[in-house]
Design a protein around this motif. Structure first.
Motif, mmCIF file in Angstrom:
data_model
loop_
_atom_site.group_PDB
_atom_site.id
_atom_site.type_symbol
_atom_site.label_atom_id
_atom_site.label_comp_id
_atom_site.label_asym_id
_atom_site.label_seq_id
_atom_site.Cartn_x
_atom_site.Cartn_y
_atom_site.Cartn_z
ATOM 1 N N TYR A 1 1.397 -1.237 0.332
ATOM 2 C CA TYR A 1 0.081 -0.197 0.031
ATOM 3 C C TYR A 1 1.204 1.007 0.160
ATOM 4 C CZ TYR A 1 -3.629 3.489 1.260
ATOM 5 O OH TYR A 1 -4.064 4.697 0.884
ATOM 6 N N ASP A 2 1.725 0.782 0.460
ATOM 7 C CA ASP A 2 2.484 2.313 0.817
ATOM 8 C C ASP A 2 4.167 1.636 1.152
ATOM 9 O OD1 ASP A 2 1.972 1.850 3.804
ATOM 10 O OD2 ASP A 2 1.045 3.637 4.200
ATOM 11 N N LEU A 3 5.436 2.292 1.993
ATOM 12 C CA LEU A 3 6.426 2.225 2.024
ATOM 13 C C LEU A 3 6.208 1.585 3.819
ATOM 14 C CD1 LEU A 3 8.234 4.811 0.455
ATOM 15 C CD2 LEU A 3 8.309 2.323 -0.302
ATOM 16 N N SER A 4 5.337 1.617 4.555
ATOM 17 C CA SER A 4 5.475 1.489 5.855
ATOM 18 C C SER A 4 5.277 0.194 6.851
ATOM 19 C CB SER A 4 4.037 2.132 6.011
ATOM 20 O OG SER A 4 2.891 1.714 6.217
ATOM 21 N N ASN A 5 5.589 -0.728 5.668
ATOM 22 C CA ASN A 5 5.549 -2.106 5.664
ATOM 23 C C ASN A 5 6.318 -3.002 5.080
ATOM 24 O OD1 ASN A 5 3.671 -1.682 3.122
ATOM 25 N ND2 ASN A 5 2.597 -4.035 4.234
ATOM 26 N N ILE A 6 7.117 -2.242 4.164
ATOM 27 C CA ILE A 6 8.264 -2.844 3.791
ATOM 28 C C ILE A 6 9.608 -3.367 4.329
ATOM 29 C CG2 ILE A 6 10.336 -2.128 1.987
ATOM 30 C CD1 ILE A 6 8.385 -0.192 0.524
ATOM 31 N N SER A 7 9.551 -2.934 5.514
ATOM 32 C CA SER A 7 10.762 -3.162 6.367
ATOM 33 C C SER A 7 10.538 -4.847 7.160
ATOM 34 C CB SER A 7 10.759 -2.132 7.440
ATOM 35 O OG SER A 7 9.170 -2.013 8.766
ATOM 36 N N GLU A 8 9.008 -5.338 6.426
ATOM 37 C CA GLU A 8 8.672 -6.231 7.076
ATOM 38 C C GLU A 8 8.983 -8.092 6.464
ATOM 39 O OE1 GLU A 8 4.214 -7.517 8.011
ATOM 40 O OE2 GLU A 8 4.239 -4.956 8.068
ATOM 41 N N TYR A 9 9.659 -7.564 5.206
ATOM 42 C CA TYR A 9 9.917 -7.949 3.517
ATOM 43 C C TYR A 9 11.683 -7.850 3.933
ATOM 44 C CZ TYR A 9 4.767 -8.732 4.656
ATOM 45 O OH TYR A 9 3.848 -9.025 4.483
ATOM 46 N N THR A 10 12.147 -6.445 3.547
ATOM 47 C CA THR A 10 13.346 -6.282 3.461
ATOM 48 C C THR A 10 14.077 -6.156 4.136
ATOM 49 O OG1 THR A 10 12.728 -4.513 3.795
ATOM 50 C CG2 THR A 10 12.292 -5.139 1.372
ATOM 51 N N ARG A 11 15.772 -5.878 3.965
ATOM 52 C CA ARG A 11 16.778 -6.183 5.312
ATOM 53 C C ARG A 11 16.583 -4.847 5.289
ATOM 54 N NH1 ARG A 11 19.341 -10.040 6.043
ATOM 55 N NH2 ARG A 11 19.514 -12.356 4.687
ATOM 56 N N SER A 12 17.292 -3.470 5.818
ATOM 57 C CA SER A 12 16.950 -1.705 6.471
ATOM 58 C C SER A 12 17.719 -1.495 5.341
ATOM 59 C CB SER A 12 18.042 -2.013 7.652
ATOM 60 O OG SER A 12 19.377 -2.139 7.735
ATOM 61 N N LEU A 13 16.784 -0.623 4.712
ATOM 62 C CA LEU A 13 17.183 0.038 3.329
ATOM 63 C C LEU A 13 18.415 1.486 3.719
ATOM 64 C CD1 LEU A 13 13.838 0.477 1.834
ATOM 65 C CD2 LEU A 13 14.930 -1.492 1.554
ATOM 66 N N SER A 14 19.121 1.687 3.032
ATOM 67 C CA SER A 14 20.073 2.648 3.073
ATOM 68 C C SER A 14 19.184 3.912 2.965
ATOM 69 C CB SER A 14 21.551 3.038 2.642
ATOM 70 O OG SER A 14 20.556 3.579 1.365
ATOM 71 N N THR A 15 19.921 5.129 3.499
ATOM 72 C CA THR A 15 19.503 6.509 3.555
ATOM 73 C C THR A 15 18.711 7.076 1.822
ATOM 74 O OG1 THR A 15 19.891 7.199 5.554
ATOM 75 C CG2 THR A 15 19.330 8.731 4.136
ATOM 76 N N PRO A 16 19.929 7.269 1.060
ATOM 77 C CA PRO A 16 19.154 6.792 -0.175
ATOM 78 C C PRO A 16 19.121 6.453 -0.675
ATOM 79 C CG PRO A 16 21.879 7.564 -0.060
ATOM 80 C CD PRO A 16 20.972 6.258 1.256
ATOM 81 N N VAL A 17 18.893 4.945 -0.689
ATOM 82 C CA VAL A 17 17.501 3.773 -1.374
ATOM 83 C C VAL A 17 16.251 4.454 -0.754
ATOM 84 C CG1 VAL A 17 16.342 1.935 -1.486
ATOM 85 C CG2 VAL A 17 19.217 2.077 -1.780
ATOM 86 N N PHE A 18 16.349 4.293 0.483
ATOM 87 C CA PHE A 18 14.952 5.149 1.383
ATOM 88 C C PHE A 18 14.249 6.617 0.717
ATOM 89 C CE2 PHE A 18 11.868 7.458 4.021
ATOM 90 C CZ PHE A 18 10.984 5.827 3.971
ATOM 91 N N LYS A 19 15.093 7.447 0.709
ATOM 92 C CA LYS A 19 14.545 8.065 -0.699
ATOM 93 C C LYS A 19 14.377 8.370 -1.270
ATOM 94 C CE LYS A 19 17.190 11.575 2.641
ATOM 95 N NZ LYS A 19 18.067 12.821 2.577
ATOM 96 N N LEU A 20 14.998 7.744 -2.653
ATOM 97 C CA LEU A 20 14.589 7.665 -4.301
ATOM 98 C C LEU A 20 13.341 6.862 -3.600
ATOM 99 C CD1 LEU A 20 15.933 7.493 -7.336
ATOM 100 C CD2 LEU A 20 16.992 4.959 -6.057
ATOM 101 N N MET A 21 13.307 5.597 -3.102
ATOM 102 C CA MET A 21 11.798 4.929 -3.162
ATOM 103 C C MET A 21 10.585 5.978 -2.652
ATOM 104 S SD MET A 21 12.212 1.323 -1.931
ATOM 105 C CE MET A 21 11.171 0.475 -1.825
#
Length: 209
Positions: A72-92
């Motif tokens: 639905y949005d970025l809020s629950n992505i961490s349930e399925y992925t390893r921690s994102l770097s700041t540049p990747v999170f900002k890009l997404m």
């Protein structure tokens, strides 16, 4: 038994019809639905039989296929992925919702869901109300893969009625959300330190980089 053909308007989807589709997903059904790119085929990510059924329909082995999750949005992505770097999170955050698939390093939950050894997962947050509303009402992501024609000239079906004719004996629901696009999402691999575009699609990477 032929699939149910359900008309939904993206601007104002009928809640009763959405509930009807959710009921099918919860019972392990396979659905076809519109996105901001091409029509997709999907199921509940926690239903192994439904995942295997999609593999049979597409003639692929789920262990090897590059399935993605619609969130639905970025809020629950961490349930399925390893921690994102700041540049990747900002890009997404800049790109989504939109016509992009981000390949991310998967956490231990994903291989169990897909019964595979996959170390990455594709994440989609389409800019389309119907798939996002389905995910929101279901309470978890939907496994998704695009439908593809064998015809080399028309790579993807765009007419929901023609899609229904082709898949009505293979899936449980086909959602008519109007004509789809015939260009797939842009795929961006962010699973390592280097951000790499591995498929140019509808999303303009120059607008988010």
């Amino acid at each position: 038994m032929a699939a149910v053909f359900i008309k939904l308007y993206p601007e104002n989807p009928d809640p009763r019809k959405i509930s009807q589709v959710i009921d099918v997903l919860q019972k392990g059904g396979v659905i076809i639905y519109p996105t901001d790119t091409v029509y997709g085929m999907g199921c509940d990510i926690f239903n192994q039989k439904a995942i295997e059924r999609i593999g049979l329909i597409k003639g692929v082995k789920p262990k090897k296929e590059h399935f993605s999750f619609i969130c639905y949005d970025l809020s629950n992505i961490s349930e399925y992925t390893r921690s994102l770097s700041t540049p990747v999170f900002k890009l997404m955050k800049k790109a989504l919702p939109g016509p992009f698939t981000f390949i991310l390093a998967a956490n231990n939950k994903v291989p169990k869901l897909l019964n595979s050894k996959k170390k990455t997962v594709g994440i989609r947050v389409p800019d389309h109300s119907i798939p996002r509303l389905l995910v929101k009402e279901l309470g978890q992501p939907i496994l998704t893969t695009s439908i593809r024609d064998e015809d080399d000239v028309i790579e993807y079906s765009t007419d929901p009625e023609l899609i229904y004719e082709k898949y009505k004996d293979l899936v449980d629901v086909v959602i008519d959300g109007g004509y789809g696009n015939n260009v797939a999402s842009t795929v961006v691999d962010c699973s390592s330190d280097q951000i790499e575009v591995i498929r140019e699609g509808l999303g303009e990477i120059s607008e988010i980089m």
